[in-house]
Every structure is written in C-alpha cells, then in structure tokens.
Design a protein around this motif. Structure first.
Motif, PDB file in Angstrom:
ATOM      1  N   ARG A 197       0.855  -1.188   0.000  1.00 27.45           N
ATOM      2  CA  ARG A 197       0.000   0.000   0.000  1.00 27.45           C
ATOM      3  C   ARG A 197       0.892   1.239   0.000  1.00 27.45           C
ATOM      4  O   ARG A 197       1.759   1.401   0.870  1.00 27.45           O
ATOM      5  N   ALA A 198       0.674   2.101  -0.980  1.00 27.12           N
ATOM      6  CA  ALA A 198       1.428   3.351  -1.047  1.00 27.12           C
ATOM      7  C   ALA A 198       0.977   4.293   0.068  1.00 27.12           C
ATOM      8  O   ALA A 198      -0.099   4.132   0.653  1.00 27.12           O
ATOM      9  N   SER A 199       1.815   5.257   0.344  1.00 25.66           N
ATOM     10  CA  SER A 199       1.470   6.240   1.378  1.00 25.66           C
ATOM     11  C   SER A 199       0.257   7.057   0.940  1.00 25.66           C
ATOM     12  O   SER A 199      -0.094   7.103  -0.248  1.00 25.66           O
ATOM     13  N   GLU A 200      -0.388   7.692   1.897  1.00 30.12           N
ATOM     14  CA  GLU A 200      -1.575   8.489   1.590  1.00 30.12           C
ATOM     15  C   GLU A 200      -1.231   9.601   0.602  1.00 30.12           C
ATOM     16  O   GLU A 200      -2.006   9.887  -0.325  1.00 30.12           O
ATOM     17  N   GLU A 201      -0.067  10.223   0.776  1.00 26.71           N
ATOM     18  CA  GLU A 201       0.340  11.311  -0.127  1.00 26.71           C
ATOM     19  C   GLU A 201       0.495  10.806  -1.565  1.00 26.71           C
ATOM     20  O   GLU A 201       0.011  11.438  -2.513  1.00 26.71           O
ATOM     21  N   ASP A 202       1.152   9.649  -1.712  1.00 24.05           N
ATOM     22  CA  ASP A 202       1.363   9.108  -3.053  1.00 24.05           C
ATOM     23  C   ASP A 202       0.058   8.626  -3.671  1.00 24.05           C
ATOM     24  O   ASP A 202      -0.150   8.746  -4.883  1.00 24.05           O
ATOM     25  N   ARG A 203      -0.844   8.081  -2.851  1.00 26.36           N
ATOM     26  CA  ARG A 203      -2.122   7.632  -3.389  1.00 26.36           C
ATOM     27  C   ARG A 203      -2.948   8.811  -3.891  1.00 26.36           C
ATOM     28  O   ARG A 203      -3.597   8.734  -4.946  1.00 26.36           O
ATOM     29  N   GLN A 204      -2.949   9.913  -3.147  1.00 29.18           N
ATOM     30  CA  GLN A 204      -3.686  11.091  -3.583  1.00 29.18           C
ATOM     31  C   GLN A 204      -3.090  11.673  -4.863  1.00 29.18           C
ATOM     32  O   GLN A 204      -3.825  12.059  -5.789  1.00 29.18           O
ATOM     33  N   ARG A 205      -1.760  11.685  -4.922  1.00 26.39           N
ATOM     34  CA  ARG A 205      -1.103  12.214  -6.117  1.00 26.39           C
ATOM     35  C   ARG A 205      -1.382  11.323  -7.319  1.00 26.39           C
ATOM     36  O   ARG A 205      -1.622  11.809  -8.435  1.00 26.39           O
ATOM     37  N   ARG A 206      -1.364  10.004  -7.120  1.00 24.52           N
ATOM     38  CA  ARG A 206      -1.654   9.075  -8.205  1.00 24.52           C
ATOM     39  C   ARG A 206      -3.099   9.213  -8.679  1.00 24.52           C
ATOM     40  O   ARG A 206      -3.370   9.165  -9.883  1.00 24.52           O
ATOM     41  N   GLU A 207      -4.039   9.437  -7.753  1.00 28.42           N
ATOM     42  CA  GLU A 207      -5.449   9.594  -8.123  1.00 28.42           C
ATOM     43  C   GLU A 207      -5.652  10.887  -8.913  1.00 28.42           C
ATOM     44  O   GLU A 207      -6.414  10.920  -9.889  1.00 28.42           O
ATOM     45  N   ARG A 208      -4.969  11.963  -8.508  1.00 25.53           N
ATOM     46  CA  ARG A 208      -5.069  13.218  -9.260  1.00 25.53           C
ATOM     47  C   ARG A 208      -4.558  13.026 -10.688  1.00 25.53           C
ATOM     48  O   ARG A 208      -5.146  13.522 -11.646  1.00 25.53           O
TER      49      ARG A 208
END
Length: 221
Positions: A197-208
């Motif tokens: 599981r990626a970090s919350e920051e990376d997940r948000q950036r990937r979703e954007r």
C-alpha cells in the motif's frame, strides 16, 4: 583395501576428497601405462554420485577431463575422460543471473509504503470477495465486496485489511506476472498474498494524475 587397510585417500585425488571419493579416483588410476582400469567406468559413476563433492574437487575434475588436458593421452583414456567430462556437466553454461524485478507499483512514489502478508483459505464454495485488475507485474485491487474470504479477513484483522487501490505483489510465491498471479488467486484453495500500500500522499497524487489523464483523453476525443 591394501594389506587390510581401507583406502581413505588417494594420491590421484584432489585435496579434500576422501573416503568414497578417494576410492573412486583410485579405481580410475591406470593398471599399466596407457590403459584405463577395468573399473574406471564404474568408478566414474560412483564419483558422479557423490553429491557432497567439494567445489574445488568439481573444478579440478572439469579441468582434468578437459579436451586440452587429455589430448596427449592414449585414445582409450581420451574417450573415457571425455565422457566423464560431459557427464559431470562441465560443458553446461552457468545459469543466467536472476532478472531483477521491475516492481512497477513502486515507480513514481516519493514516500515509504507499507507491506504486509495476508493468508486466506477459501471455504467450500466461497469466493475471495474482491476484484483485481492484472497489471504487468502486480494486481491492483479494484473493489472489495461485502461477502467472501477477503471481507472475512478484513473484519477479523482490520489493521491488516485489504482496501481498494492496494497492490497484490505476490500470490503463493508467484510474482512479477499479473496474469499468473490472477490465475493462482482463481484456482488455489488457499492463498498467501503479499500486499503493498502506497502512502496516503502518493495515493492522492496518483489519483489526481489518473483524473487528469481521463480528462485529457476525453478532450482528445
């Protein structure tokens, strides 16, 4: 045995080869100049069956039986030692070094992620209860359903729960191939998965980034 004493070492054997290995080397020694011993083929088989042959002895054997080493010997010796060279696997190419994993699920990440293991056994007629999308070298979790083995695991172990967006990077030891891992999930009655599981920051950036890519695709059409 010689004069009632068992041979435990042989002057024709490489250093470190004793016992059965030394007896095999001794049996391969010529009975007279230019003539292999009658026991030579049997001794060669015995020698190759010694699974504990030290690496130095294996290298010594390959060097001894190499065609450049035996070309000065009589034909009988050349033929027998040539066969021994092949049987010992001296001509085999060394195994290729393992190919490093691509781990594309780590590309573009800027923060540490989290790995954990999930061990699940499916009951009779039970489904896993989650949907995955096969990628090149991992599976991406699309959705976790309400019923199945995975939702049951999540309810019992909320700190190790599988969620949408997680990556399955290994299934029962199979990795680096999303298609193979998906098939293992489908057919195996019990699965041991390694989840990333990626970090919350990376997940948000990937979703954007995904949303931006989707908008660009619509604008191009």
């Amino acid at each position: 045995r010689k004069h009632g004493t068992e041979i435990t070492a042989s002057p024709c054997a490489p250093q470190g080869v004793r016992g059965a290995g030394a007896r095999a080397f001794a049996a391969m020694a010529p009975t007279r100049l230019g003539q292999p011993s009658a026991a030579a083929p049997r001794a060669a088989v015995a020698l190759l069956n010694l699974v504990a042959l030290p690496p130095v002895a294996s290298a010594w054997l390959c060097a001894l039986t190499h065609k450049d080493s035996v070309k000065v010997l009589p034909k009988g010796w050349r033929d027998r030692l040539g066969r021994l060279h092949s049987l010992a696997g001296c001509d085999r190419e060394p195994p290729a070094p393992p190919r490093p994993l691509d781990e594309t699920f780590l590309q573009g990440l800027e923060h540490p992620g989290q790995y954990w293991r999930v061990d699940i056994r499916k009951e009779e007629g039970q489904k896993l209860g989650f949907n995955v999308a096969p990628k090149r070298d991992y599976l991406e979790v699309d959705r976790v359903q309400l019923a199945g083995a995975v939702p049951h695991w999540n309810a019992k172990r909320p700190s190790l729960a599988i969620a949408q967006g997680d990556c399955v990077v290994s299934v029962n030891g199979r990795e680096a191939n999303g298609t193979v891992m998906a098939e293992e999930l489908r057919t195996a009655p019990a699965v041991s998965m390694r989840i990333f599981r990626a970090s919350e920051e990376d997940r948000q950036r990937r979703e954007r980034r995904r949303r931006e890519d989707a908008v660009r695709k619509v604008l191009r059409t």
